[in-house]
Design a protein around this motif. Structure first.
Motif, mmCIF file in Angstrom:
data_model
loop_
_atom_site.group_PDB
_atom_site.id
_atom_site.type_symbol
_atom_site.label_atom_id
_atom_site.label_comp_id
_atom_site.label_asym_id
_atom_site.label_seq_id
_atom_site.Cartn_x
_atom_site.Cartn_y
_atom_site.Cartn_z
ATOM 1 N N GLU A 1 -29.489 24.654 81.512
ATOM 2 C CA GLU A 1 -28.696 23.846 80.581
ATOM 3 C C GLU A 1 -29.152 24.042 79.141
ATOM 4 O O GLU A 1 -28.325 24.112 78.216
ATOM 5 N N ARG A 2 -30.455 24.142 78.945
ATOM 6 C CA ARG A 2 -30.964 24.383 77.587
ATOM 7 C C ARG A 2 -30.646 25.786 77.120
ATOM 8 O O ARG A 2 -30.254 26.002 75.974
ATOM 9 N N GLU B 1 -40.376 26.625 78.303
ATOM 10 C CA GLU B 1 -40.487 26.773 76.851
ATOM 11 C C GLU B 1 -39.696 27.966 76.335
ATOM 12 O O GLU B 1 -39.420 28.064 75.127
ATOM 13 N N TYR B 2 -39.311 28.868 77.242
ATOM 14 C CA TYR B 2 -38.539 30.045 76.835
ATOM 15 C C TYR B 2 -37.038 29.790 76.889
ATOM 16 O O TYR B 2 -36.242 30.676 76.587
ATOM 17 N N ALA B 3 -36.642 28.595 77.259
ATOM 18 C CA ALA B 3 -35.216 28.276 77.329
ATOM 19 C C ALA B 3 -34.542 28.378 75.964
ATOM 20 O O ALA B 3 -33.334 28.604 75.876
ATOM 21 N N ASP C 1 -24.770 34.446 78.386
ATOM 22 C CA ASP C 1 -24.895 35.304 79.561
ATOM 23 C C ASP C 1 -25.952 34.826 80.550
ATOM 24 O O ASP C 1 -26.510 35.614 81.306
ATOM 25 N N VAL C 2 -26.231 33.534 80.553
ATOM 26 C CA VAL C 2 -27.145 32.990 81.562
ATOM 27 C C VAL C 2 -26.312 32.414 82.701
ATOM 28 O O VAL C 2 -25.280 31.775 82.481
ATOM 29 N N LEU D 1 -29.215 36.765 82.008
ATOM 30 C CA LEU D 1 -30.217 36.273 82.949
ATOM 31 C C LEU D 1 -29.519 35.568 84.101
ATOM 32 O O LEU D 1 -28.692 34.675 83.887
ATOM 33 N N LEU D 2 -29.849 35.980 85.326
ATOM 34 C CA LEU D 2 -29.371 35.301 86.532
ATOM 35 C C LEU D 2 -30.529 34.525 87.143
ATOM 36 O O LEU D 2 -31.532 35.114 87.551
#
Length: 288
Positions: free
Chosen positions: A246-247, A216-218, A254-255, A225-226
């Motif tokens: 993907e979301r 839900e935090y996507a 930066d993911v 974030l790695l």
């Protein structure tokens, strides 16, 4: 007679489900005997209080930097966990970062009767960051998190909810607690996954926690974030982590996602040099 036997069976089944639920939210405490001194670094035993009144125990390990990394352990572990916490602390210190490491509520030497596996623990991270900013502001100009499993869930939540945290590494983060919880019954207790639907209400009853699903935090995380996912992970599938990735990348440039061949939280153990290189590269770029 048949009705009485049936009622007895139902009662015993519910009692067993309650027992399992109780054990799941009250894990055994892991307390070791190594300290940062064994790694060649001076440290301070610290205690800080959460907003709901629990005293948490940890170590503050200054290292002459204005950047601090907070490693976050997983469910049933603690700061002493030698599989990934000890090597992570040592790695971060040798790379020149300050380290603040602590035991989540109901783990290690921290107070708290029950774990909520990602719900109330956000207050634990918030309290650690607050202690750091108030007591060592010069060393806390940049703060990063490196979390494993439950700690990875909290890393994701923190990036969305704690302003002072600038970036994070989430190794083996559960995305859907119903799915991971069911698998966890088999993984941790050797019980069938279908039992989870009966155990779940008791875990909530005992712990007072709400269910947290990091997926839900996507749509909320906009900081570096790695994500690390293992193809042999029995608790979290690569597909679940990839769905988050993907979301999230739709709103977060930066993911990053790194998929390995490891079981749950074991990439560091199986591929230590590659893990360290990936994490160091990420931290170097985003803790500037």
């Amino acid at each position: 007679m048949i009705i009485e036997v049936l009622l007895l069976v139902i009662f015993l089944f519910l009692a067993f489900s309650a027992f399992v639920g109780y054990k799941m939210v009250k894990p055994p405490r892991l307390i070791g005997d190594w300290t940062p001194k064994d790694l060649g670094f001076d440290y301070e035993d610290i205690t800080f209080e959460t907003e709901d009144g629990l005293k948490l125990s940890g170590w503050w390990i200054p290292n002459g930097s204005d950047k601090t990394v907070i490693p976050l352990h997983g469910y049933t572990a603690s700061r002493w966990y030698e599989l990934y916490m000890k090597p992570t602390v040592e790695f971060l210190l040798k790379e020149g970062y300050n380290v603040l490491v602590f035991d989540f509520r109901a783990h290690g030497k921290s107070e708290g009767k029950y774990t909520t596996v990602g719900d109330k623990e956000i207050a634990d991270v918030r309290a650690a960051v607050k202690w750091l900013k108030e007591n060592h502001p010069e060393e806390a100009r940049r703060i990063a998190l490196v979390g494993f499993s439950m700690g990875a869930m909290l890393t994701i939540r923190s990036l969305a909810e704690i302003e002072e945290v600038c970036c994070g590494v989430a190794d083996s983060p559960p995305m859907d607690l119903d799915k991971t919880g069911a698998r966890g019954l088999k993984y941790f207790a050797g019980l069938p996954e279908w039992l989870h639907v009966f155990v779940k209400p008791f875990t909530k009853l005992f712990s007072g926690g709400k269910e947290v699903n990091p997926i839900e935090y996507a749509d909320k995380v906009k900081k570096p974030l790695l994500l690390i996912a293992g193809e042999k992970d029995p608790l979290v599938t690569v597909e679940e982590v990839r769905e988050f990735y993907e979301r999230n990348k739709a709103i977060n440039p930066d993911v990053e996602l790194w998929v390995t061949d490891a079981p749950h939280v074991r990439t560091l153990k199986l591929h230590p040099e590659e893990w360290k290189e990936k994490v160091l590269n990420f931290l170097t770029r985003h803790l500037k």
